[in-house]
Design an enzyme around this catalytic site. Structure first.
Site, PDB file in Angstrom:
ATOM      1  N   LYS A   1     -11.667  -7.281  13.668  1.00  7.56           N
ATOM      2  CA  LYS A   1     -11.654  -6.787  12.292  1.00  7.56           C
ATOM      3  C   LYS A   1     -11.390  -7.903  11.273  1.00  7.56           C
ATOM      4  CE  LYS A   1     -10.086  -2.037  13.170  1.00  7.56           C
ATOM      5  NZ  LYS A   1      -8.879  -1.172  12.984  1.00  7.56           N
TER       6      LYS A   1
ATOM      7  N   TYR B   1     -16.507   5.302  10.320  1.00  8.73           N
ATOM      8  CA  TYR B   1     -15.188   5.945  10.339  1.00  8.73           C
ATOM      9  C   TYR B   1     -15.225   7.370   9.766  1.00  8.73           C
ATOM     10  CZ  TYR B   1     -12.521   1.866  11.947  1.00  8.73           C
ATOM     11  OH  TYR B   1     -11.984   0.861  12.700  1.00  8.73           O
TER      12      TYR B   1
ATOM     13  N   PHE C   1      -5.820   7.547   4.073  1.00  9.79           N
ATOM     14  CA  PHE C   1      -6.058   6.094   4.104  1.00  9.79           C
ATOM     15  C   PHE C   1      -7.549   5.738   4.197  1.00  9.79           C
ATOM     16  CE2 PHE C   1      -5.125   7.472   8.477  1.00  9.79           C
ATOM     17  CZ  PHE C   1      -6.261   7.013   9.152  1.00  9.79           C
TER      18      PHE C   1
ATOM     19  N   ARG D   1      -8.284  -0.416  25.565  1.00 13.93           N
ATOM     20  CA  ARG D   1      -7.215   0.197  24.758  1.00 13.93           C
ATOM     21  C   ARG D   1      -5.859  -0.393  25.173  1.00 13.93           C
ATOM     22  NH1 ARG D   1      -8.688   3.213  20.254  1.00 13.93           N
ATOM     23  NH2 ARG D   1      -6.621   4.112  20.419  1.00 13.93           N
TER      24      ARG D   1
ATOM     25  N   THR E   1      -1.988   1.524  17.829  1.00 13.22           N
ATOM     26  CA  THR E   1      -2.581   1.351  16.495  1.00 13.22           C
ATOM     27  C   THR E   1      -1.653   0.557  15.567  1.00 13.22           C
ATOM     28  OG1 THR E   1      -3.622   3.519  16.804  1.00 13.22           O
ATOM     29  CG2 THR E   1      -3.629   2.625  14.570  1.00 13.22           C
TER      30      THR E   1
ATOM     31  N   ARG F   1      -2.764  -6.398  19.361  1.00 12.97           N
ATOM     32  CA  ARG F   1      -2.163  -5.936  18.104  1.00 12.97           C
ATOM     33  C   ARG F   1      -0.721  -6.404  17.945  1.00 12.97           C
ATOM     34  NH1 ARG F   1      -5.118   0.010  18.151  1.00 12.97           N
ATOM     35  NH2 ARG F   1      -6.774  -0.492  16.661  1.00 12.97           N
TER      36      ARG F   1
ATOM     37  N   ASN G   1      -4.948  -4.239  11.731  1.00  7.77           N
ATOM     38  CA  ASN G   1      -4.482  -4.311  13.118  1.00  7.77           C
ATOM     39  C   ASN G   1      -5.467  -5.022  14.059  1.00  7.77           C
ATOM     40  OD1 ASN G   1      -6.369  -2.325  13.221  1.00  7.77           O
ATOM     41  ND2 ASN G   1      -5.010  -0.698  13.915  1.00  7.77           N
TER      42      ASN G   1
ATOM     43  N   HIS H   1     -10.730  -3.007  16.793  1.00  7.45           N
ATOM     44  CA  HIS H   1     -11.100  -1.611  17.059  1.00  7.45           C
ATOM     45  C   HIS H   1     -11.583  -1.534  18.497  1.00  7.45           C
ATOM     46  CE1 HIS H   1     -13.187   2.262  16.932  1.00  7.45           C
ATOM     47  NE2 HIS H   1     -14.160   1.652  17.600  1.00  7.45           N
TER      48      HIS H   1
ATOM     49  N   GLU I   1     -21.033   4.414  19.486  1.00  4.31           N
ATOM     50  CA  GLU I   1     -20.700   3.239  18.670  1.00  4.31           C
ATOM     51  C   GLU I   1     -21.555   2.030  19.060  1.00  4.31           C
ATOM     52  OE1 GLU I   1     -16.418   2.954  19.110  1.00  4.31           O
ATOM     53  OE2 GLU I   1     -16.099   4.742  17.879  1.00  4.31           O
TER      54      GLU I   1
HETATM   55  P1  GDP Z   1      -7.216   3.314  16.638  1.00  6.72           P
HETATM   56  O1  GDP Z   1      -8.158   4.135  17.511  1.00  6.72           O
HETATM   57  O2  GDP Z   1      -6.024   2.793  17.399  1.00  6.72           O
HETATM   58  O3  GDP Z   1      -7.937   2.220  15.873  1.00  6.72           O
HETATM   59  O4  GDP Z   1      -6.579   4.299  15.548  1.00  6.72           O
HETATM   60  P2  GDP Z   1      -7.172   5.487  14.652  1.00  6.72           P
HETATM   61  O5  GDP Z   1      -8.502   5.969  15.171  1.00  6.72           O
HETATM   62  O6  GDP Z   1      -6.078   6.494  14.485  1.00  6.72           O
HETATM   63  O7  GDP Z   1      -7.387   4.821  13.214  1.00  6.72           O
HETATM   64  C1  GDP Z   1      -8.513   4.027  12.934  1.00  6.72           C
HETATM   65  C2  GDP Z   1      -8.092   2.875  12.075  1.00  6.72           C
HETATM   66  O8  GDP Z   1      -7.677   3.346  10.792  1.00  6.72           O
HETATM   67  C3  GDP Z   1      -6.883   2.076  12.596  1.00  6.72           C
HETATM   68  O9  GDP Z   1      -7.213   1.144  13.592  1.00  6.72           O
HETATM   69  C4  GDP Z   1      -6.388   1.415  11.314  1.00  6.72           C
HETATM   70  O10 GDP Z   1      -7.149   0.248  10.975  1.00  6.72           O
HETATM   71  C5  GDP Z   1      -6.656   2.500  10.272  1.00  6.72           C
HETATM   72  N1  GDP Z   1      -5.443   3.291  10.031  1.00  6.72           N
HETATM   73  C6  GDP Z   1      -4.867   4.214  10.855  1.00  6.72           C
HETATM   74  N2  GDP Z   1      -3.749   4.725  10.273  1.00  6.72           N
HETATM   75  C7  GDP Z   1      -3.639   4.114   9.070  1.00  6.72           C
HETATM   76  C8  GDP Z   1      -2.699   4.199   7.992  1.00  6.72           C
HETATM   77  O11 GDP Z   1      -1.731   4.970   8.043  1.00  6.72           O
HETATM   78  N3  GDP Z   1      -2.919   3.389   6.899  1.00  6.72           N
HETATM   79  C9  GDP Z   1      -3.999   2.553   6.819  1.00  6.72           C
HETATM   80  N4  GDP Z   1      -4.158   1.780   5.720  1.00  6.72           N
HETATM   81  N5  GDP Z   1      -4.893   2.424   7.824  1.00  6.72           N
HETATM   82  C10 GDP Z   1      -4.720   3.200   8.925  1.00  6.72           C
END
Ligand code: GDP
Length: 140
Positions: free
Chosen positions: A11, A51, A59, A87, A93, A104, A114, A117, A128
């Site tokens: 990212k 997304y 967010f 993962r 996350t 991470r 973070n 992805h 994807e």
């Molecule tokens: P992942 O599968 O571990 O990437 O997590 P998710 O699918 O829940 O979220 C997708 C992405 O959205 C995350 O990797 C973060 O970059 C972003 N994200 C998730 N939660 C938050 C948040 O609370 N604030 C912000 N700014 N970004 C978030």
């Protein structure tokens, strides 16, 4: 033994800090092979579509702006149980909650920035991968 493919993104926070090589080393050292990879700048439409599952989340706007802020590396990783394995290599996350030694934990800045992805299921991995790569670009 299940050989799988999963989709990964290095990212913007990571490409900006020149961490592509260090992150790729984590994948390769832990048994995942990079079978496709390219650097690109995502458009706002591409980021919103990628997304879309998060579009109702508070967010979402911040996430899209972040994903278009710098180039990303999109890649396909292959290996035994690649979806779950990636993962594990990525970590939770929120970098503060990620296990020691994960990408991470080592490189992530905060829950938004973070660094990586990774697909969360084999089904989403296929969707994807097809979003960013043609079959001809996957070289196992
Ligand atoms: P992942 O599968 O571990 O990437 O997590 P998710 O699918 O829940 O979220 C997708 C992405 O959205 C995350 O990797 C973060 O970059 C972003 N994200 C998730 N939660 C938050 C948040 O609370 N604030 C912000 N700014 N970004 C978030």
């Amino acid at each position: 033994m299940t050989i799988q493919r999963t989709f990964s993104i290095i990212k913007p926070d990571a490409t900006k800090r020149n961490l592509t090589g260090k992150i790729n080393a984590k994948f390769e050292e832990q048994g995942l092979r990079i079978v496709a990879q390219k650097r690109l700048r995502m458009s706002r439409l591409q980021a919103q579509a990628f997304y879309a599952v998060h579009k109702e989340r508070p967010f979402f706007g911040e996430l899209v702006e972040y994903m278009v802020s710098e180039p990303v590396i999109v890649q396909v990783l292959e290996g035994e149980n690649a979806v779950l394995k990636n993962r594990e290599i990525m970590g939770a996350t929120d970098p503060k909650k990620a296990d020691k030694g994960t990408i991470r934990a080592e490189f992530g800045i905060d829950i938004g920035n973070n660094s990586v992805h990774g697909s969360d299921s084999e089904e989403n991995a296929a969707i994807e991968i097809a979003y960013f790569f043609s079959g001809l670009e996957l070289v196992g």
